[in-house]
Design an enzyme around this catalytic site. Structure first.
Site, PDB file in Angstrom:
ATOM      1  N   MET A   1       0.842  -1.193   0.000  1.00 33.30           N
ATOM      2  CA  MET A   1       0.000   0.000   0.000  1.00 33.30           C
ATOM      3  C   MET A   1       0.876   1.241   0.000  1.00 33.30           C
ATOM      4  O   MET A   1       2.017   1.205   0.421  1.00 33.30           O
ATOM      5  CB  MET A   1      -0.946   0.009   1.201  1.00 33.30           C
ATOM      6  CG  MET A   1      -0.268  -0.010   2.542  1.00 33.30           C
ATOM      7  SD  MET A   1      -1.351   0.431   3.936  1.00 33.30           S
ATOM      8  CE  MET A   1      -2.591  -0.846   3.918  1.00 33.30           C
ATOM      9  N   ASN A   2       0.288   2.341  -0.520  1.00 38.38           N
ATOM     10  CA  ASN A   2       0.972   3.607  -0.290  1.00 38.38           C
ATOM     11  C   ASN A   2      -0.023   4.657   0.209  1.00 38.38           C
ATOM     12  O   ASN A   2      -0.598   4.456   1.291  1.00 38.38           O
ATOM     13  CB  ASN A   2       1.864   4.043  -1.461  1.00 38.38           C
ATOM     14  CG  ASN A   2       1.260   4.016  -2.844  1.00 38.38           C
ATOM     15  OD1 ASN A   2       0.904   2.977  -3.360  1.00 38.38           O
ATOM     16  ND2 ASN A   2       1.138   5.172  -3.459  1.00 38.38           N
ATOM     17  N   ASP A   3      -0.253   5.748  -0.484  1.00 37.89           N
ATOM     18  CA  ASP A   3      -0.958   6.899   0.099  1.00 37.89           C
ATOM     19  C   ASP A   3      -2.317   6.564   0.734  1.00 37.89           C
ATOM     20  O   ASP A   3      -3.106   5.819   0.149  1.00 37.89           O
ATOM     21  CB  ASP A   3      -1.287   7.945  -0.971  1.00 37.89           C
ATOM     22  CG  ASP A   3      -0.171   8.201  -1.940  1.00 37.89           C
ATOM     23  OD1 ASP A   3       0.921   7.635  -1.760  1.00 37.89           O
ATOM     24  OD2 ASP A   3      -0.394   8.958  -2.890  1.00 37.89           O
ATOM     25  N   GLN A  19      -3.990   3.602  -1.528  1.00 39.57           N
ATOM     26  CA  GLN A  19      -3.387   3.151  -2.776  1.00 39.57           C
ATOM     27  C   GLN A  19      -2.884   1.725  -2.560  1.00 39.57           C
ATOM     28  O   GLN A  19      -2.124   1.461  -1.616  1.00 39.57           O
ATOM     29  CB  GLN A  19      -2.207   4.067  -3.148  1.00 39.57           C
ATOM     30  CG  GLN A  19      -2.629   5.491  -3.449  1.00 39.57           C
ATOM     31  CD  GLN A  19      -3.118   5.648  -4.877  1.00 39.57           C
ATOM     32  OE1 GLN A  19      -2.347   5.685  -5.809  1.00 39.57           O
ATOM     33  NE2 GLN A  19      -4.429   5.726  -5.033  1.00 39.57           N
ATOM     34  N   TRP A  27       4.980  -1.380  -5.893  1.00 37.23           N
ATOM     35  CA  TRP A  27       4.039  -0.396  -6.431  1.00 37.23           C
ATOM     36  C   TRP A  27       3.607  -0.797  -7.849  1.00 37.23           C
ATOM     37  O   TRP A  27       4.421  -1.216  -8.662  1.00 37.23           O
ATOM     38  CB  TRP A  27       4.701   0.984  -6.435  1.00 37.23           C
ATOM     39  CG  TRP A  27       3.770   2.080  -6.827  1.00 37.23           C
ATOM     40  CD1 TRP A  27       2.971   2.811  -6.002  1.00 37.23           C
ATOM     41  CD2 TRP A  27       3.528   2.565  -8.156  1.00 37.23           C
ATOM     42  NE1 TRP A  27       2.240   3.710  -6.730  1.00 37.23           N
ATOM     43  CE2 TRP A  27       2.564   3.590  -8.052  1.00 37.23           C
ATOM     44  CE3 TRP A  27       4.022   2.231  -9.422  1.00 37.23           C
ATOM     45  CZ2 TRP A  27       2.095   4.294  -9.162  1.00 37.23           C
ATOM     46  CZ3 TRP A  27       3.553   2.925 -10.520  1.00 37.23           C
ATOM     47  CH2 TRP A  27       2.597   3.951 -10.379  1.00 37.23           C
ATOM     48  N   ARG A 127      -2.241  15.942 -10.398  1.00 29.91           N
ATOM     49  CA  ARG A 127      -2.911  14.864  -9.650  1.00 29.91           C
ATOM     50  C   ARG A 127      -3.284  15.219  -8.207  1.00 29.91           C
ATOM     51  O   ARG A 127      -2.894  16.231  -7.679  1.00 29.91           O
ATOM     52  CB  ARG A 127      -2.043  13.605  -9.651  1.00 29.91           C
ATOM     53  CG  ARG A 127      -0.631  13.764  -9.129  1.00 29.91           C
ATOM     54  CD  ARG A 127       0.122  12.448  -9.332  1.00 29.91           C
ATOM     55  NE  ARG A 127       1.490  12.518  -8.858  1.00 29.91           N
ATOM     56  CZ  ARG A 127       2.524  12.884  -9.609  1.00 29.91           C
ATOM     57  NH1 ARG A 127       2.358  13.249 -10.865  1.00 29.91           N
ATOM     58  NH2 ARG A 127       3.748  12.901  -9.091  1.00 29.91           N
ATOM     59  N   ASP A 128      -4.041  14.296  -7.614  1.00 34.93           N
ATOM     60  CA  ASP A 128      -4.367  14.247  -6.191  1.00 34.93           C
ATOM     61  C   ASP A 128      -5.322  15.363  -5.739  1.00 34.93           C
ATOM     62  O   ASP A 128      -4.963  16.202  -4.893  1.00 34.93           O
ATOM     63  CB  ASP A 128      -3.077  14.258  -5.337  1.00 34.93           C
ATOM     64  CG  ASP A 128      -2.044  13.255  -5.831  1.00 34.93           C
ATOM     65  OD1 ASP A 128      -2.452  12.252  -6.452  1.00 34.93           O
ATOM     66  OD2 ASP A 128      -0.837  13.474  -5.619  1.00 34.93           O
TER      67      ASP A 128
HETATM   68  N1  DQQ Z   1       1.130   8.341  -5.121  1.00 36.52           N
HETATM   69  C1  DQQ Z   1       1.717   9.645  -5.200  1.00 36.52           C
HETATM   70  C2  DQQ Z   1       0.588  10.491  -5.703  1.00 36.52           C
HETATM   71  C3  DQQ Z   1      -0.085   9.605  -6.675  1.00 36.52           C
HETATM   72  C4  DQQ Z   1       0.005   8.270  -6.003  1.00 36.52           C
HETATM   73  C5  DQQ Z   1       2.275  10.108  -3.897  1.00 36.52           C
HETATM   74  C6  DQQ Z   1       0.184   7.132  -6.952  1.00 36.52           C
HETATM   75  O1  DQQ Z   1       0.991  11.700  -6.280  1.00 36.52           O
HETATM   76  O2  DQQ Z   1      -1.415   9.982  -6.936  1.00 36.52           O
HETATM   77  O3  DQQ Z   1       2.911   9.072  -3.209  1.00 36.52           O
HETATM   78  O4  DQQ Z   1       0.229   5.898  -6.270  1.00 36.52           O
END
Ligand code: DQQ
Length: 532
Positions: A1-3, A19, A27, A127-128
């Site tokens: 996992m990430n964000d 994520q 990833w 993004r985001d």
């Molecule tokens: N992770 C980044 C974000 C993006 C996401 C930051 C992609 O900018 O949306 O860690 O996994």
């Protein structure tokens, strides 16, 4: 996992999306996983993935985003990576909004994507989207992290909508700083000038009693950095309180491994809660071997410090429900070089609170002025290895280090050390809190970082005391110094000092005696993760 993505409280349930790669511990194949909780500590994984890449506008990845309650119902905004590798903004709504678990989500094909990269911006730098807020004109706003090609300018673009369907780009960005590169995962929120209560009022009539925070995740340095300032809802501009402390030179949420964080207003407890991603510090081959990688940090309450320039963070009080009988010591006098083993604290899930009395030579020094405008610029945090770990030839005097070894083997060959250290530099004292992992593991493939941040002393009523709270959870070590004014999160992978063989010590490696006036150590209950 990430964000962490789209945290929200809805119908009595906390939701956390994240994520996630469902197919491997690296990833890729990015989807939104989903977990729910009623206390932010005990989480259940929702069986259904919330969002998977299955449309032309997100087929290469469902990237980070946010949740907003619109007319009583949640809406997700997220970034899709399209079939032609362009980042675009999309929307999803619950299939059944009367389901408190919000198991299933529907992408609104007719409206997606609602925003594409504008001129001057690369297709890979957009993004985001943030949680939306309502402006003075009664219309919705959301903000998107980006980089303007000219001058490598980190920028937050603002969009406006009356119906949450069609969005227009505003001429004014919310904030921008030349030369700072891509701003990922922006966050923008009000904080009360007094007290710890959270707010979600962006309208300005309360400007006298609240400030605003912009946080961005700097792609180049991987720092979550924030700036406190004022926001004028009429001009839609944000003005940092200190220009010298703007993004690029700004304070960090955490001086260790903590990234892509995201806050939300918790209406249940009237507070702002911060979630953050803690990456692994070992090699991807180790992640593949163990079959998982990365975790979310313990949720933190975040509020404005009395100094009105910086934030404080503290683990949500719900974590205290895991504490078992404490081991307590008072007035532990530690001579030079002394290492005190805390008997009964064996284990790798601990909550530790310790207060040190500031050594006499330092406590009365009137030059101990933590100056917000100059201390960061002098660059101490950028050179933490020298300041925390080694000798610092330019220092006129050094006191300490003194602190705590956690995840230590009995013979101390392995130890993760969290400590304070004073350095007199150019005539004034700087106080550091550090986490030195140089000796944390006998394993050759673990990254053994040294992390540190400046600690402010002058803003406390009690200038005689230094405090730290450390949450240890197997490989995760989260440190909150001086009531959460400086935080450090690190990963430690000991071979000997793990699980029931993990020991804890209090130490003084400095040249003056130090007193630990209070020490409390709780073993923490285990949590069993289930699915729902
Ligand atoms: N992770 C980044 C974000 C993006 C996401 C930051 C992609 O900018 O949306 O860690 O996994």
């Amino acid at each position: 996992m990430n964000d962490p993505n789209g945290p929200l409280f809805y119908k009595g349930v906390y939701h956390l999306f994240y994520q996630w790669n469902p197919y491997a511990a690296v990833w890729g194949n990015i989807t939104w996983g989903h977990a729910v909780s009623t206390d932010l500590i005990h989480w259940k994984y929702v069986k259904e993935l919330a969002l998977v890449p299955d449309r032309w506008y997100d087929i290469k990845g469902v990237w980070s985003g946010s949740a907003t309650i619109v007319n009583g119902e949640p809406i997700l905004l997220y970034t899709g990576w399209t079939n032609s590798s362009t980042q675009v903004q999309n929307k999803a709504v619950p299939k059944n909004s009367s389901d408190p678990l919000l198991r299933e989500w529907i992408k609104v094909d007719a409206e997606n994507p609602f925003a594409v990269p504008p001129p001057g911006i690369n297709t890979s730098d957009f993004r985001d989207p943030t949680t939306a807020w309502i402006g003075q004109d009664g219309l919705w706003r959301t903000a998107v992290g980006s980089k303007y090609r000219a001058n490598d300018t980190g920028i937050i673009l603002q969009y406006r909508s009356k119906d949450f369907a069609k969005w227009e780009l505003l001429d004014e960005s919310l904030h921008a700083v030349n030369g700072t590169g891509m701003w990922e995962c922006p966050d923008f929120f009000p904080v009360a000038v007094h007290g710890q209560q959270g707010s979600e009022n962006y309208l300005g009539e309360e400007n006298a009693i609240q400030k605003f925070v912009i946080k961005v995740s700097l792609d180049e340095t991987r720092f979550d950095t924030y700036v406190v300032g004022d926001y004028d809802p009429a001009s839609e501009k944000f003005l940092p309180s200190f220009e010298a402390l703007d993004i690029g030179t700004a304070l960090r949420y955490d001086y260790g491994i903590y990234y892509a964080s995201k806050s939300f207003y918790d209406p249940h407890k009237k507070r702002r809660v911060l979630l953050g991603w803690i990456n692994e510090a070992d090699k991807p081959t180790s992640d593949i071997r163990k079959g998982w990688a990365s975790v979310q940090a313990i949720p933190r309450v975040v509020w404005l410090d009395e100094n009105q320039h910086s934030l404080r963070q503290w683990p949500v009080p719900e974590i205290n429900s895991l504490r078992k009988h404490p081991i307590r010591h008072t007035d532990l006098l530690l001579k030079q070089g002394e290492v005190f083993k805390v008997n009964g604290s064996q284990g790798s899930q601990l909550d530790i609170e310790v207060t040190f009395q500031i050594p006499k030579a330092h406590a009365n020094d009137e030059n101990d002025e933590f100056n917000f405008e100059s201390s960061r610029v002098e660059g101490i945090p950028n050179n933490t290895l020298i300041y925390c770990n080694g000798s610092f030839p330019e220092a006129e005097q050094i006191i300490g280090p003194f602190g705590v070894h956690v995840l230590a083997s009995e013979d101390l060959r392995e130890r993760t050390s969290v400590f304070f250290k004073f350095l007199k530099f150019k005539g004034s004292w700087k106080t550091m809190v550090c986490n030195d992992l140089t000796s944390s593991s006998l394993a050759s493939d673990a990254t053994k970082g040294v992390y540190g941040g400046l600690v402010s002393l002058s803003s406390y009523k009690n200038r005689q005391a230094l405090t730290m709270r450390i949450l240890v959870d197997h490989s995760i070590v989260e440190t909150f110094a001086q009531g959460g004014r400086t935080c450090i999160t690190a990963r430690s992978y000991p071979l000997l000092g793990s699980d029931n063989n993990a020991h804890m010590f209090v130490f003084n490696n400095g040249s003056l005696p130090v007193k630990a006036t209070h020490l409390a150590v709780w073993k923490m209950d285990k949590i069993r993760y289930t699915t729902v």
